[in-house]
Design a protein around this motif. Structure first.
Motif, PDB file in Angstrom:
ATOM      1  N   SER A 252     -20.063 -14.788  22.377  1.00  0.00           N
ATOM      2  CA  SER A 252     -18.609 -14.899  22.550  1.00  0.00           C
ATOM      3  C   SER A 252     -18.149 -16.342  22.324  1.00  0.00           C
ATOM      4  CB  SER A 252     -18.157 -14.368  23.911  1.00  0.00           C
ATOM      5  OG  SER A 252     -18.711 -15.130  24.952  1.00  0.00           O
ATOM      6  N   LEU A 253     -19.015 -17.295  22.639  1.00  0.00           N
ATOM      7  CA  LEU A 253     -18.665 -18.689  22.334  1.00  0.00           C
ATOM      8  C   LEU A 253     -18.500 -18.870  20.814  1.00  0.00           C
ATOM      9  CD1 LEU A 253     -20.498 -21.820  23.850  1.00  0.00           C
ATOM     10  CD2 LEU A 253     -18.947 -21.881  21.931  1.00  0.00           C
ATOM     11  N   ALA A 254     -19.407 -18.258  20.068  1.00  0.00           N
ATOM     12  CA  ALA A 254     -19.312 -18.334  18.598  1.00  0.00           C
ATOM     13  C   ALA A 254     -17.991 -17.715  18.132  1.00  0.00           C
ATOM     14  CB  ALA A 254     -20.496 -17.616  17.957  1.00  0.00           C
TER      15      ALA A 254
ATOM     16  N   LYS B 193     -11.679 -13.477  10.918  1.00  0.00           N
ATOM     17  CA  LYS B 193     -11.535 -12.244  10.134  1.00  0.00           C
ATOM     18  C   LYS B 193     -12.412 -12.248   8.895  1.00  0.00           C
ATOM     19  CE  LYS B 193      -7.172 -10.661  11.829  1.00  0.00           C
ATOM     20  NZ  LYS B 193      -6.738 -11.853  12.596  1.00  0.00           N
ATOM     21  N   GLU B 194     -12.885 -13.404   8.523  1.00  0.00           N
ATOM     22  CA  GLU B 194     -13.712 -13.521   7.313  1.00  0.00           C
ATOM     23  C   GLU B 194     -15.179 -13.273   7.610  1.00  0.00           C
ATOM     24  OE1 GLU B 194     -12.767 -15.558   4.265  1.00  0.00           O
ATOM     25  OE2 GLU B 194     -10.937 -16.545   4.950  1.00  0.00           O
ATOM     26  N   LEU B 195     -15.504 -13.081   8.893  1.00  0.00           N
ATOM     27  CA  LEU B 195     -16.918 -13.050   9.260  1.00  0.00           C
ATOM     28  C   LEU B 195     -17.313 -11.743   9.921  1.00  0.00           C
ATOM     29  CD1 LEU B 195     -17.057 -16.660  10.715  1.00  0.00           C
ATOM     30  CD2 LEU B 195     -18.046 -15.908   8.556  1.00  0.00           C
ATOM     31  N   THR B 196     -18.548 -11.344   9.691  1.00  0.00           N
ATOM     32  CA  THR B 196     -19.094 -10.157  10.336  1.00  0.00           C
ATOM     33  C   THR B 196     -20.286 -10.570  11.188  1.00  0.00           C
ATOM     34  OG1 THR B 196     -18.540  -8.923   8.350  1.00  0.00           O
ATOM     35  CG2 THR B 196     -20.018  -7.842   9.900  1.00  0.00           C
ATOM     36  N   LEU B 197     -20.286 -10.069  12.415  1.00  0.00           N
ATOM     37  CA  LEU B 197     -21.441 -10.316  13.292  1.00  0.00           C
ATOM     38  C   LEU B 197     -22.475  -9.226  13.034  1.00  0.00           C
ATOM     39  CD1 LEU B 197     -23.048 -11.319  15.798  1.00  0.00           C
ATOM     40  CD2 LEU B 197     -21.433 -10.021  17.211  1.00  0.00           C
ATOM     41  N   GLU B 198     -23.646  -9.642  12.564  1.00  0.00           N
ATOM     42  CA  GLU B 198     -24.746  -8.694  12.405  1.00  0.00           C
ATOM     43  C   GLU B 198     -25.756  -8.962  13.509  1.00  0.00           C
ATOM     44  OE1 GLU B 198     -26.377  -8.554   8.470  1.00  0.00           O
ATOM     45  OE2 GLU B 198     -24.436  -8.070   7.585  1.00  0.00           O
ATOM     46  N   ILE B 199     -26.289  -7.895  14.053  1.00  0.00           N
ATOM     47  CA  ILE B 199     -27.143  -8.070  15.227  1.00  0.00           C
ATOM     48  C   ILE B 199     -28.331  -7.115  15.164  1.00  0.00           C
ATOM     49  CG2 ILE B 199     -25.711  -6.485  16.628  1.00  0.00           C
ATOM     50  CD1 ILE B 199     -26.127  -8.534  18.955  1.00  0.00           C
ATOM     51  N   ASN B 200     -29.427  -7.542  15.748  1.00  0.00           N
ATOM     52  CA  ASN B 200     -30.619  -6.693  15.771  1.00  0.00           C
ATOM     53  C   ASN B 200     -31.469  -7.076  16.973  1.00  0.00           C
ATOM     54  OD1 ASN B 200     -32.340  -4.714  14.742  1.00  0.00           O
ATOM     55  ND2 ASN B 200     -33.566  -6.202  13.603  1.00  0.00           N
ATOM     56  N   SER B 201     -32.421  -6.213  17.281  1.00  0.00           N
ATOM     57  CA  SER B 201     -33.400  -6.598  18.296  1.00  0.00           C
ATOM     58  C   SER B 201     -34.767  -6.619  17.645  1.00  0.00           C
ATOM     59  CB  SER B 201     -33.403  -5.599  19.445  1.00  0.00           C
ATOM     60  OG  SER B 201     -34.501  -5.908  20.295  1.00  0.00           O
TER      61      SER B 201
ATOM     62  N   GLU C 288     -26.491 -12.919  13.405  1.00  0.00           N
ATOM     63  CA  GLU C 288     -25.965 -13.834  12.388  1.00  0.00           C
ATOM     64  C   GLU C 288     -24.497 -13.519  12.154  1.00  0.00           C
ATOM     65  OE1 GLU C 288     -28.313 -13.672   8.786  1.00  0.00           O
ATOM     66  OE2 GLU C 288     -30.018 -14.653   9.761  1.00  0.00           O
ATOM     67  N   PHE C 289     -23.721 -14.526  11.861  1.00  0.00           N
ATOM     68  CA  PHE C 289     -22.354 -14.318  11.383  1.00  0.00           C
ATOM     69  C   PHE C 289     -22.363 -14.584   9.885  1.00  0.00           C
ATOM     70  CE2 PHE C 289     -19.435 -13.789  15.003  1.00  0.00           C
ATOM     71  CZ  PHE C 289     -20.318 -14.011  16.051  1.00  0.00           C
TER      72      PHE C 289
ATOM     73  N   GLN D  27     -25.447 -17.945  -0.232  1.00  0.00           N
ATOM     74  CA  GLN D  27     -25.676 -18.637   1.051  1.00  0.00           C
ATOM     75  C   GLN D  27     -24.559 -18.248   2.006  1.00  0.00           C
ATOM     76  OE1 GLN D  27     -28.676 -19.292  -0.310  1.00  0.00           O
ATOM     77  NE2 GLN D  27     -27.379 -20.333  -1.779  1.00  0.00           N
ATOM     78  N   ASN D  28     -24.582 -16.992   2.463  1.00  0.00           N
ATOM     79  CA  ASN D  28     -23.395 -16.513   3.177  1.00  0.00           C
ATOM     80  C   ASN D  28     -23.576 -16.407   4.688  1.00  0.00           C
ATOM     81  OD1 ASN D  28     -25.122 -14.401   3.117  1.00  0.00           O
ATOM     82  ND2 ASN D  28     -23.646 -12.893   2.389  1.00  0.00           N
ATOM     83  N   THR D  29     -24.712 -16.843   5.210  1.00  0.00           N
ATOM     84  CA  THR D  29     -24.881 -16.863   6.661  1.00  0.00           C
ATOM     85  C   THR D  29     -24.384 -18.198   7.195  1.00  0.00           C
ATOM     86  OG1 THR D  29     -26.793 -15.429   6.531  1.00  0.00           O
ATOM     87  CG2 THR D  29     -26.557 -16.694   8.548  1.00  0.00           C
ATOM     88  N   VAL D  30     -23.333 -18.148   8.003  1.00  0.00           N
ATOM     89  CA  VAL D  30     -22.803 -19.419   8.502  1.00  0.00           C
ATOM     90  C   VAL D  30     -23.356 -19.768   9.886  1.00  0.00           C
ATOM     91  CG1 VAL D  30     -20.685 -19.223   7.154  1.00  0.00           C
ATOM     92  CG2 VAL D  30     -20.696 -18.433   9.503  1.00  0.00           C
ATOM     93  N   LEU D  31     -23.813 -18.747  10.602  1.00  0.00           N
ATOM     94  CA  LEU D  31     -24.324 -19.012  11.955  1.00  0.00           C
ATOM     95  C   LEU D  31     -25.493 -18.081  12.216  1.00  0.00           C
ATOM     96  CD1 LEU D  31     -22.310 -19.479  15.216  1.00  0.00           C
ATOM     97  CD2 LEU D  31     -24.086 -17.712  15.130  1.00  0.00           C
ATOM     98  N   ALA D  32     -26.569 -18.629  12.771  1.00  0.00           N
ATOM     99  CA  ALA D  32     -27.739 -17.798  13.053  1.00  0.00           C
ATOM    100  C   ALA D  32     -28.258 -18.139  14.443  1.00  0.00           C
ATOM    101  CB  ALA D  32     -28.826 -18.050  12.009  1.00  0.00           C
ATOM    102  N   GLY D  33     -28.624 -17.093  15.178  1.00  0.00           N
ATOM    103  CA  GLY D  33     -29.088 -17.376  16.534  1.00  0.00           C
ATOM    104  C   GLY D  33     -29.967 -16.279  17.075  1.00  0.00           C
TER     105      GLY D  33
END
Ligand code: ATP
Ligand code: MG
Length: 422
Positions: free
Chosen positions: A144-146, A157-165, A268-269, A279-285
Motif C-alpha cells: 500500500s505504501l507503493a 493508472k499506468e501500472l499493474t500490480l502483479e503478485i505471486n507466492s 512487481e508493479f 524494461q517495464n517493471t518499475v518496482l519489485a519486491g
C-alpha cells in the motif's frame, strides 16, 4: 584522455533532474506517512556482503558487479542493490531489540549490464525495508505504501500490480522436483543461461527473458499447485488484505525471485506503456525472511519484506512534475546599482526568496530578456538615478506593469508575497 561518460551512466539536468527529485521527494513523503525512516548506507561495501547473500550463482554476483581491490587489497564492490547493506547495518549494529524497524532509502546502485532503454550501469532506486514483521499485514502495508507513492506521482493508472507466492522452503522443494522433472528432458531447448540454472537455481528459469525459454515455461508446473497449507493461507491473507484496501492485483504464477532468501509473497508493479519498452517493471519486491540469518550465518530469524523501485524507469511515466520555482530578477544598471543589487539579493535570499541576478549581461534589454527566459515573476530595475533616490522600479513580468517602490519597502513587499503563497 577520454572525455566521454562511462557507458550506462547519465548526466541529469533540468527536466530529468527535476523528475528525479520529484520521484525521490514523493517516495520520501509517502514513506514518512507510514513512519518509515530514511537510512543511507554506503555505496562501497565488502564484496562478501553481496556474494554471501545474493548467492554466487545469481546474475548479479555472477556477472553484474563492479568489484575491485582497494589499495589495501580488500575486495570492494559498488553496491548492486541496497537491501544487503541495510541487513549488514542491522547485524553490525545489533538492532534485534529494536524490532520492528522500518527503513526508507534512496540512491544509486551499480550493475554491469548491457545498457539499453531503462537499463543503466549506474541507476537509482527508492525503496523500503520492513524488518521484524512476520504477518501478511507487513506485506500489505509495504504494497500500500507503493500504491500511495504511485498515486502521489499521478501514475497509478499506468501500472499493474502483479503478485505471486513462492511459498515456504518446504513448498519450494516440492515444486523444484516437479520443475526439474519437467525441464530436464527439455534441456537442449533451453537457453544457455537456463541450462546452467537447471543445476544451480531452476526456479529462476521461470523468470527468464529469453524467447526460447518463455514458451517452455508456459507449460511448466506452477508453484501454486505445490503450496502447503501454511503458504496458501499466508498468500490468501495478503490478497484479502489488498482487496480490503481496494488495491487491484493480478496473479502471475510465473513471477519469482531467484534468490534463496525470498519466500511467500513476491510482487512487481509493471507498466504496459509502449514508451517503457521491455524494461517495464518499475518496482519489485517481496518477503525475505531468511536474508539476515543467511548473512549473519547464525542467530534468530528476522522477518523482512520490502521493495525497490527504479527511478529511471518511473521517469518515463511522469508527465507533471514541479518545475523550478520562479525567481525575482534583479536588473541593476551601472556600478553603484550593481553593488546595491548584491546587498539586496542577500537580504531577499535570507528572507527565503529566490533571486536571480543576471550579472554578465551588459544592457537593459539583454538583462530583461534573460529575466523572462528564467521565468521571473518580478523584475527589480534600478539605475544610477534610482540608487540616488533610493527607489526601485518593480515590474510584474506577467502583467508587464511597472511601478516605483522605495528600497526600504522592497523587502516587506516580497515578504508579503511570500506569505500570500503560504
Ligand atoms: P530486471 O528484471 O529488469 O533486470 P531485476 O530483477 O534485476 O530487474 P531488482 O533487483 O528487483 O531488478 O531491482 C528493482 C528495480 O530496480 C527494478 O524493477 C528496476 O525498476 C530497477 N532496476 C534494476 N536494475 C536496473 C538497471 N540496470 N537500470 C535501471 N533500473 C534498474
Ligand atoms: Mg536485473
Amino acid at each position: 584522455m577520454s572525455l566521454k561518460r562511462v557507458r550506462g551512466t547519465e548526466d541529469l539536468k533540468e527536466e530529468s533532474q527535476l523528475k528525479h527529485n520529484f520521484i525521490v521527494e514523493t517516495a520520501r513523503e509517502a514513506a514518512r506517512r507510514f513512519y518509515f525512516q530514511e537510512i543511507s548506507t554506503p555505496i562501497l561495501e565488502f564484496t562478501e556482503i553481496f556474494s554471501r547473500t545474493l548467492g554466487v550463482e545469481s546474475d548479479i554476483v555472477n556477472k553484474e558487479m563492479f568489484t575491485f581491490k582497494d589499495r589495501n587489497q580488500e575486495e570492494i564492490t559498488l553496491r548492486p542493490e541496497v537491501t544487503a547493506g541495510v541487513a549488514r547495518h542491522f547485524i553490525t549494529e545489533k538492532l534485534h531489540q529494536h524490532l520492528p524497524l522500518r527503513f526508507f532509502y534512496q540512491g544509486p546502485s551499480f550493475r554491469y549490464e548491457r545498457p539499453q532503454k531503462g537499463r543503466l550501469r549506474q541507476f537509482h532506486q527508492v525503496g523500503i525495508e520492513l524488518l521484524g514483521e512476520p504477518s501478511p499485514r507487513g506485506d500489505i502495508e509495504c504494497i500500500s505504501l507503493a500504491c500511495l507513492f504511485f498515486q502521489k506521482l499521478g501514475i497509478e493508472k499506468e501500472l499493474t500490480l502483479e503478485i505471486n507466492s513462492i511459498g515456504d522452503l518446504e513448498s519450494r522443494t516440492q515444486h523444484r522436483e516437479a520443475l526439474l522433472s519437467y525441464l530436464k528432458p527439455l534441456k537442449n531447448k533451453l537457453s544457455e543461461d537456463s541450462q546452467r540454472r537447471l543445476k544451480t537455481n531452476p526456479l529462476r528459469i521461470l523468470d527468464s527473458k529469453e524467447e526460447q525459454d518463455k514458451e517452455l515455461i508456459q507449460s511448466a508446473p506452477s508453484i501454486q499447485d505445490f503450496l502447503n497449507k501454511r503458504s496458501k493461507t499466508f498468500f490468501e491473507d495478503v490478497l484479502k488484505g489488498l482487496d480490503a484496501l481496494n488495491i487491484p492485483w493480478k496473479q502471475n504464477s510465473l513471477l519469482v525471485r531467484g534468490l534463496d532468501y525470498y519466500n511467500h509473497c513476491v510482487f512487481e508493479f509493471k507498466s504496459s506503456h509502449e514508451k517503457m519498452g521491455s524494461q517495464n517493471t518499475v518496482l519489485a519486491g517481496g518477503r525475505y525472511d531468511r536474508l539476515i540469518e543467511i548473512m549473519a550465518g547464525e542467530g534468530e530469524r528476522v522477518y523482512g519484506v520490502g521493495w525497490g523501485a527504479g527511478i529511471e524507469r518511473i521517469r518515463f511515466l511522469i508527465q507533471d512534475y514541479p518545475s523550478f520555482p520562479r525567481p525575482i530578477a534583479l536588473v541593476p544598471l551601472g556600478e553603484e546599482a550593481e553593488n546595491l543589487a548584491l546587498k539586496l539579493a542577500w537580504q531577499l535570499r535570507q528572507e527565503g526568496l529566490i533571486v536571480f541576478h543576471p550579472r554578465a549581461m551588459s544592457n537593459l534589454s539583454k538583462k530583461m530578456k534573460r529575466a523572462s527566459q528564467m521565468r521571473a515573476k518580478y523584475a527589480l530595475i534600478f539605475g544610477p538615478e534610482e540608487v540616488k533616490n533610493e527607489t526601485l522600479s518593480i515590474k510584474n513580468m506577467d502583467t508587464q506593469t511597472q511601478k516605483p517602490i522605495p528600497v526600504s519597502q522592497a523587502l516587506s513587499f516580497f515578504k508579503e508575497k511570500l506569505s500570500d503563497k503560504a
